[in-house]
Design a protein around this motif. Structure first.
Motif, PDB file in Angstrom:
ATOM      1  N   UNK A 236      69.242  20.153  29.431  1.00  0.00           N
ATOM      2  CA  UNK A 236      68.292  19.149  29.894  1.00  0.00           C
ATOM      3  C   UNK A 236      68.393  17.883  29.037  1.00  0.00           C
ATOM      4  N   UNK A 237      68.521  18.075  27.725  1.00  0.00           N
ATOM      5  CA  UNK A 237      68.671  16.925  26.837  1.00  0.00           C
ATOM      6  C   UNK A 237      69.934  16.137  27.166  1.00  0.00           C
ATOM      7  N   UNK A 238      71.022  16.856  27.441  1.00  0.00           N
ATOM      8  CA  UNK A 238      72.280  16.196  27.780  1.00  0.00           C
ATOM      9  C   UNK A 238      72.158  15.389  29.062  1.00  0.00           C
ATOM     10  N   UNK A 239      71.302  15.832  29.967  1.00  0.00           N
ATOM     11  CA  UNK A 239      71.097  15.117  31.224  1.00  0.00           C
ATOM     12  C   UNK A 239      70.079  13.993  31.096  1.00  0.00           C
ATOM     13  N   UNK A 240      69.473  13.878  29.935  1.00  0.00           N
ATOM     14  CA  UNK A 240      68.469  12.848  29.752  1.00  0.00           C
ATOM     15  C   UNK A 240      67.124  13.184  30.348  1.00  0.00           C
ATOM     16  N   UNK A 241      66.859  14.481  30.531  1.00  0.00           N
ATOM     17  CA  UNK A 241      65.584  14.934  31.087  1.00  0.00           C
ATOM     18  C   UNK A 241      64.672  15.332  29.936  1.00  0.00           C
ATOM     19  N   UNK A 242      63.561  14.624  29.704  1.00  0.00           N
ATOM     20  CA  UNK A 242      62.695  14.951  28.568  1.00  0.00           C
ATOM     21  C   UNK A 242      61.907  16.232  28.800  1.00  0.00           C
ATOM     22  N   UNK A 243      61.568  16.892  27.698  1.00  0.00           N
ATOM     23  CA  UNK A 243      60.899  18.194  27.727  1.00  0.00           C
ATOM     24  C   UNK A 243      59.638  18.144  26.875  1.00  0.00           C
ATOM     25  N   UNK A 244      58.584  18.766  27.375  1.00  0.00           N
ATOM     26  CA  UNK A 244      57.359  18.961  26.593  1.00  0.00           C
ATOM     27  C   UNK A 244      57.032  20.441  26.570  1.00  0.00           C
ATOM     28  N   UNK A 245      56.472  20.896  25.462  1.00  0.00           N
ATOM     29  CA  UNK A 245      55.972  22.267  25.371  1.00  0.00           C
ATOM     30  C   UNK A 245      54.459  22.205  25.502  1.00  0.00           C
ATOM     31  N   UNK A 246      53.931  22.960  26.467  1.00  0.00           N
ATOM     32  CA  UNK A 246      52.494  22.982  26.766  1.00  0.00           C
ATOM     33  C   UNK A 246      52.006  24.395  26.498  1.00  0.00           C
ATOM     34  N   UNK A 247      51.189  24.575  25.464  1.00  0.00           N
ATOM     35  CA  UNK A 247      50.848  25.925  25.037  1.00  0.00           C
ATOM     36  C   UNK A 247      49.369  26.082  24.714  1.00  0.00           C
ATOM     37  N   UNK A 248      48.806  27.192  25.159  1.00  0.00           N
ATOM     38  CA  UNK A 248      47.492  27.629  24.691  1.00  0.00           C
ATOM     39  C   UNK A 248      47.710  28.351  23.373  1.00  0.00           C
ATOM     40  N   UNK A 249      47.298  27.724  22.281  1.00  0.00           N
ATOM     41  CA  UNK A 249      47.636  28.260  20.964  1.00  0.00           C
ATOM     42  C   UNK A 249      46.672  27.708  19.927  1.00  0.00           C
ATOM     43  N   UNK A 250      46.501  28.455  18.830  1.00  0.00           N
ATOM     44  CA  UNK A 250      45.569  28.048  17.792  1.00  0.00           C
ATOM     45  C   UNK A 250      46.225  27.575  16.518  1.00  0.00           C
ATOM     46  N   UNK A 251      47.513  27.251  16.536  1.00  0.00           N
ATOM     47  CA  UNK A 251      48.241  26.825  15.347  1.00  0.00           C
ATOM     48  C   UNK A 251      49.460  26.005  15.749  1.00  0.00           C
ATOM     49  N   UNK A 252      50.044  25.313  14.773  1.00  0.00           N
ATOM     50  CA  UNK A 252      51.156  24.408  15.026  1.00  0.00           C
ATOM     51  C   UNK A 252      52.469  25.178  15.130  1.00  0.00           C
TER      52      UNK A 252
END
Length: 233
Positions: free
Chosen positions: A126-142
């Protein structure tokens, strides 16, 4: 509409927590306790039953006095720790009393998380194609250190973590934050996750959704590969 950005869930989608027996073995070793394998597995099963390992099995029953903490676990870091340490304490463990905090700390270590075989290759493509990525998480820490240790941090453009924003999936605002961070409209985003309810909440904004199976790492080698076809469509 063409997909211009991809949102990924974390636990059970890109990486998975180590088995409960391995988690317990590490924790007990750190407080100087070694058990026969059959006893260790008995205790691990008991911990699974009470839902003591974040990212693992949910409790069979949430004790009434913990229901409020359970509902808010992913929007309050201190509450997240308090909840899971209290859940674990329902199972008497040998060794020092601090073993429960040691176990909680262990689950946040990068070494406690195992990437699915196709996670890094798909993110890299995805990075090679120039498609940005986000991680969306239910979580209590970094969880950024986990991605850094596994060589995937540079492949993620943004993180939308529930405890940092006080909102969790399936509520639309967390997905909206991720889309905004990527600079894409929700209709141009694909949400990839393992939970139809939590991750499926992205459809309320107009995001497409692709679900993967919540399986052990060794049993799921390529569920993320179809994402590349969906982005290329």
């Amino acid at each position: 509409m063409t997909i211009r950005g991809v949102l990924f869930d974390f636990s059970g989608t890109l990486l998975r927590i180590e088995p409960t027996a391995d988690w317990l073995r590490v924790g007990l070793t750190r407080v100087g306790v070694r058990l026969p394998e059959d006893e260790l597995r008995r205790l691990a099963a008991a911990l699974e039953g009470v839902g003591a390992l974040p990212g693992g099995s949910e409790p069979t029953v949430v004790p009434p006095e913990l229901r409020e903490l359970w509902e808010a676990r992913d929007v309050d870091a201190r509450g997240h720790r308090r909840l899971y340490v209290t859940l674990a304490r329902q199972v008497p463990l040998p060794g020092a009393p601090e073993v429960y905090d040691v176990l909680y700390d262990r689950h946040m270590e990068p070494a406690a998380w195992r990437p699915y075989p196709d996670a890094r290759p798909v993110l890299a493509e995805l990075a090679a194609r120039g498609v940005p990525v986000a991680v969306v998480s239910n979580i209590g820490w970094d969880l950024r250190p986990v991605f850094r240790e596994h060589g995937m941090l540079d492949l993620v453009s943004a993180f939308a973590l529930s405890y940092e924003h006080g909102v969790k999936k399936p509520d639309p605002p967390l997905f909206a934050l991720a889309c905004d961070a990527l600079g894409v409209a929700p209709e141009q985003a694909l949400m990839v996750g393992d939970n139809a309810t939590a991750d499926g909440g992205a459809t309320a904004l107009g995001c497409a959704v692709h679900l993967v199976r919540h399986l052990p790492v060794g049993d799921r080698p390529d569920d993320l590969r179809p994402v590349l076809e969906l982005v290329g469509a």
